[in-house]
Structures are given as structure tokens and as C-alpha cells.
Write a protein that holds these residues in place. Structure first.
Motif, PDB file in Angstrom:
ATOM      1  N   MET A  37       0.829  -1.204   0.000  1.00  0.00           N
ATOM      2  CA  MET A  37       0.000   0.000   0.000  1.00  0.00           C
ATOM      3  C   MET A  37       0.866   1.257   0.000  1.00  0.00           C
ATOM      4  N   ARG A  38       0.360   2.266  -0.699  1.00  0.00           N
ATOM      5  CA  ARG A  38       1.045   3.555  -0.712  1.00  0.00           C
ATOM      6  C   ARG A  38       0.836   4.248   0.630  1.00  0.00           C
ATOM      7  N   THR A  39       1.800   5.046   1.023  1.00  0.00           N
ATOM      8  CA  THR A  39       1.630   5.851   2.227  1.00  0.00           C
ATOM      9  C   THR A  39       1.102   7.218   1.822  1.00  0.00           C
ATOM     10  N   ALA A  40       0.435   7.874   2.755  1.00  0.00           N
ATOM     11  CA  ALA A  40      -0.129   9.184   2.469  1.00  0.00           C
ATOM     12  C   ALA A  40       0.952  10.259   2.450  1.00  0.00           C
ATOM     13  N   GLY A  41       2.039   9.993   3.085  1.00  0.00           N
ATOM     14  CA  GLY A  41       3.149  10.926   3.073  1.00  0.00           C
ATOM     15  C   GLY A  41       3.146  11.889   4.242  1.00  0.00           C
ATOM     16  N   GLU A  42       4.196  12.651   4.319  1.00  0.00           N
ATOM     17  CA  GLU A  42       4.431  13.590   5.411  1.00  0.00           C
ATOM     18  C   GLU A  42       3.375  14.690   5.464  1.00  0.00           C
ATOM     19  N   ARG A  43       2.932  15.171   4.307  1.00  0.00           N
ATOM     20  CA  ARG A  43       1.968  16.276   4.265  1.00  0.00           C
ATOM     21  C   ARG A  43       0.681  15.922   4.990  1.00  0.00           C
ATOM     22  N   GLN A  44       0.135  14.752   4.726  1.00  0.00           N
ATOM     23  CA  GLN A  44      -1.113  14.372   5.373  1.00  0.00           C
ATOM     24  C   GLN A  44      -0.907  14.177   6.876  1.00  0.00           C
ATOM     25  N   ASP A  45       0.245  13.666   7.284  1.00  0.00           N
ATOM     26  CA  ASP A  45       0.535  13.528   8.707  1.00  0.00           C
ATOM     27  C   ASP A  45       0.465  14.880   9.403  1.00  0.00           C
ATOM     28  N   ARG A  46       1.050  15.891   8.778  1.00  0.00           N
ATOM     29  CA  ARG A  46       1.020  17.242   9.366  1.00  0.00           C
ATOM     30  C   ARG A  46      -0.403  17.765   9.448  1.00  0.00           C
TER      31      ARG A  46
END
Length: 61
Positions: A37-46
Motif C-alpha cells: 500500500m502507498r503511504t499518504a506521506g508527510e503532508r497528510q501527517d502534518r
């Protein structure tokens, strides 16, 4: 969860087979599917961190 999967709680209450089978199938599916699965990345975490902090500030002041 590890204690549950290891069976440490089996002597406390009887096992409900239908629920346990459902959970085991779901866990097996995600254990196999998760690595691809792809990760949502740092932006979505923030964004989620900001939303969570905003909700805490709204509730607790």
C-alpha cells in the motif's frame, strides 16, 4: 492485541468462533496487503496533527 492473539485470555471467557474467525481473516488480509500500500506521506501527517491539536484546543481550551 498480542496477548489476545497468543491466547492468554482464552481462560477468561469462551471463544466466539464467528467473531474470532472474522478478525483473524481481516488481520491476515491486512498483513499481506499492507506492504504494497502507498503511504499518504508527510503532508497528510502534518494536516492530521493540526486537526487533532485543533480539536483538543476546542474541547479543552
Amino acid at each position: 492485541m498480542p496477548a489476545n492473539r497468543a491466547g492468554e485470555e482464552l481462560d477468561i471467557e469462551p471463544r466466539i468462533s464467528a467473531i474470532n474467525d472474522f478478525l483473524e481473516a481481516g488481520i491476515a488480509y491486512y498483513e499481506e496487503a499492507a506492504p504494497g500500500m502507498r503511504t499518504a506521506g508527510e503532508r497528510q501527517d502534518r494536516q492530521l496533527d493540526e486537526l487533532f491539536r485543533s480539536a483538543l484546543a476546542e474541547v479543552w481550551g
